[in-house]
Design a protein around this motif. Sequence first.
Motif, mmCIF file in Angstrom:
data_model
loop_
_atom_site.group_PDB
_atom_site.id
_atom_site.type_symbol
_atom_site.label_atom_id
_atom_site.label_comp_id
_atom_site.label_asym_id
_atom_site.label_seq_id
_atom_site.Cartn_x
_atom_site.Cartn_y
_atom_site.Cartn_z
ATOM 1 N N PHE A 92 10.008 43.805 -46.306
ATOM 2 C CA PHE A 92 10.121 44.865 -45.549
ATOM 3 C C PHE A 92 10.936 46.128 -46.395
ATOM 4 O O PHE A 92 11.802 46.524 -45.092
ATOM 5 N N ALA A 93 10.934 46.601 -47.248
ATOM 6 C CA ALA A 93 11.456 47.495 -48.130
ATOM 7 C C ALA A 93 10.294 47.674 -49.078
ATOM 8 O O ALA A 93 10.578 48.098 -50.475
ATOM 9 N N ALA A 94 9.546 47.574 -49.215
ATOM 10 C CA ALA A 94 7.930 47.888 -50.352
ATOM 11 C C ALA A 94 8.250 49.316 -49.499
ATOM 12 O O ALA A 94 8.982 50.345 -48.752
ATOM 13 N N GLN A 95 7.534 50.093 -50.922
ATOM 14 C CA GLN A 95 7.182 51.527 -50.817
ATOM 15 C C GLN A 95 6.059 52.003 -49.840
ATOM 16 O O GLN A 95 4.727 51.090 -49.561
ATOM 17 N N PRO A 96 6.483 52.799 -49.102
ATOM 18 C CA PRO A 96 5.536 53.360 -47.963
ATOM 19 C C PRO A 96 4.330 53.536 -48.581
ATOM 20 O O PRO A 96 4.154 55.026 -48.621
ATOM 21 N N ARG A 97 3.035 53.317 -48.701
ATOM 22 C CA ARG A 97 1.703 54.080 -49.504
ATOM 23 C C ARG A 97 1.118 54.672 -47.877
ATOM 24 O O ARG A 97 0.491 53.571 -46.972
ATOM 25 N N VAL A 98 1.273 56.076 -48.224
ATOM 26 C CA VAL A 98 0.743 56.010 -46.469
ATOM 27 C C VAL A 98 -0.533 56.096 -46.643
ATOM 28 O O VAL A 98 -1.445 55.722 -45.193
ATOM 29 N N ASP A 99 -1.155 56.439 -47.855
ATOM 30 C CA ASP A 99 -2.442 56.314 -48.007
ATOM 31 C C ASP A 99 -3.247 54.908 -47.639
ATOM 32 O O ASP A 99 -4.469 54.686 -47.171
ATOM 33 N N VAL A 100 -2.579 54.071 -48.072
ATOM 34 C CA VAL A 100 -3.029 52.525 -48.171
ATOM 35 C C VAL A 100 -3.170 52.536 -46.784
ATOM 36 O O VAL A 100 -3.917 51.862 -45.605
ATOM 37 N N ILE A 101 -2.105 53.338 -45.516
ATOM 38 C CA ILE A 101 -1.625 52.963 -44.025
ATOM 39 C C ILE A 101 -2.779 53.019 -43.338
ATOM 40 O O ILE A 101 -4.114 52.685 -42.616
ATOM 41 N N GLN A 102 -3.160 54.200 -44.234
ATOM 42 C CA GLN A 102 -4.321 55.519 -44.002
ATOM 43 C C GLN A 102 -5.731 54.522 -43.759
ATOM 44 O O GLN A 102 -6.758 54.426 -42.811
ATOM 45 N N GLU A 103 -6.012 54.083 -45.128
ATOM 46 C CA GLU A 103 -7.635 52.773 -45.368
ATOM 47 C C GLU A 103 -7.441 51.755 -44.316
ATOM 48 O O GLU A 103 -8.500 51.478 -43.264
ATOM 49 N N ASN A 104 -6.553 51.348 -44.094
ATOM 50 C CA ASN A 104 -6.040 50.244 -43.158
ATOM 51 C C ASN A 104 -6.641 50.485 -41.880
ATOM 52 O O ASN A 104 -7.673 50.097 -41.209
ATOM 53 N N ILE A 105 -6.336 52.201 -40.923
ATOM 54 C CA ILE A 105 -6.573 52.417 -39.997
ATOM 55 C C ILE A 105 -7.983 52.433 -39.567
ATOM 56 O O ILE A 105 -9.244 52.202 -38.971
ATOM 57 N N GLU A 106 -8.399 53.491 -40.771
ATOM 58 C CA GLU A 106 -10.293 53.588 -40.738
ATOM 59 C C GLU A 106 -10.834 52.453 -40.765
ATOM 60 O O GLU A 106 -11.789 52.200 -40.135
ATOM 61 N N TYR A 173 -6.324 43.584 -51.705
ATOM 62 C CA TYR A 173 -4.821 43.574 -51.435
ATOM 63 C C TYR A 173 -4.578 44.842 -51.122
ATOM 64 O O TYR A 173 -2.966 44.948 -51.016
ATOM 65 N N LYS A 174 -5.056 46.267 -50.550
ATOM 66 C CA LYS A 174 -4.865 46.789 -49.666
ATOM 67 C C LYS A 174 -4.442 46.520 -48.523
ATOM 68 O O LYS A 174 -3.985 46.826 -47.667
ATOM 69 N N ARG A 175 -5.358 45.271 -47.694
ATOM 70 C CA ARG A 175 -4.610 44.870 -46.485
ATOM 71 C C ARG A 175 -3.682 45.060 -46.577
ATOM 72 O O ARG A 175 -2.953 44.733 -45.612
ATOM 73 N N VAL A 176 -3.058 43.504 -47.716
ATOM 74 C CA VAL A 176 -1.977 42.982 -47.467
ATOM 75 C C VAL A 176 -0.729 44.362 -48.481
ATOM 76 O O VAL A 176 0.393 44.169 -47.138
ATOM 77 N N MET A 177 -0.833 45.077 -49.031
ATOM 78 C CA MET A 177 -0.273 46.244 -49.252
ATOM 79 C C MET A 177 0.135 46.987 -47.800
ATOM 80 O O MET A 177 1.322 47.705 -47.410
ATOM 81 N N GLY A 178 -1.025 47.011 -46.780
ATOM 82 C CA GLY A 178 -1.142 47.765 -45.273
ATOM 83 C C GLY A 178 0.031 46.962 -44.354
ATOM 84 O O GLY A 178 0.607 47.947 -44.121
#
Length: 298
Positions: A92-106, A173-178
């Motif tokens: 709940f305090a991870a670095q907010p990787r907006v690029d990874v969130i966008q990749e998860n959405i796509e 790990y991109k899914r986990v990081m998302g």
Amino acid sequence: MLKFLNKTRQLLYPNVRNLSHTVTACQSNAATEITSTAGKETLASKPALILPQNYAEHAPVSRSAARQAWIENVDAVAERKIGLMELHPDVFAAQPRVDVIQENIEWQRKYRYVSMAHTKTRAEVRGGGRKPWPQKGMGRARHGSIRSPLFKGGGVIHGPRSPTTHFYMLPFYKRVMGLTSTLSVKLAQDDLHIIEDVEIPTKDAQFIRDLIKERNWGPSVLIVDKHDVFPENICYATDSIGYVNLMPAYGLNVYSMLKHDTLVLTVEAVKHLEERLLYQLHRNDGASKQTKLKLDQV
């Protein structure tokens, strides 16, 4: 002698007339003491007001980044803080990787999409069975069929062929990081709320509307519990409200969290998500998950 005993009894127990009453009084006092002791034990068995985080199994990257959240009630419309829960900073305090969130959405938008666009080749269009004109002597270009891609109404070369899937698998790990990034963003934006459970007192949908209005939970709400079988009251209450959805913890995903303005988690759901995500972040066979897509990769 009897008079002396009676006087002595009156001095010791002035409010008791005989010995039987004395025994009854002693028994009642003992029962009161037992009841009070049982009440103290009952109070002691209740969960603590502050739910601390256990760092013994998975030590956080930064202990100073620990987060806390209030535990709210849902048994009434009026808001009441019933506890405080410490959240694991790696989730709940991870670095907010907006690029990874966008990749998860796509990825979520495309992996379930199947294109039905379809064009016919020159072998599938109707007509064009014979040679339109002789090979020589007409002064015209050589053609063998009017359904050639060069003719109007002819076939299409390299056109779309249905069904065409757009499925691909995002790295593990991109899914986990998302998930950790989205949970951290929701908490940082004050769009994440923790409730004790999903037991509401009524089936009336107006109770949920008043609850959302009183708590300022935003125009759309996603309620997440650990189990996939929700209580009857909340199912009936949210059934007619299109902007309130229920979801089990194992189905939580980045797209659904961003689609809803407010994320509401139960205490059990928070513990379950922390347990699963911390396991994935610290698993020993993580290198094997970086290999090429496997259908059984979970």
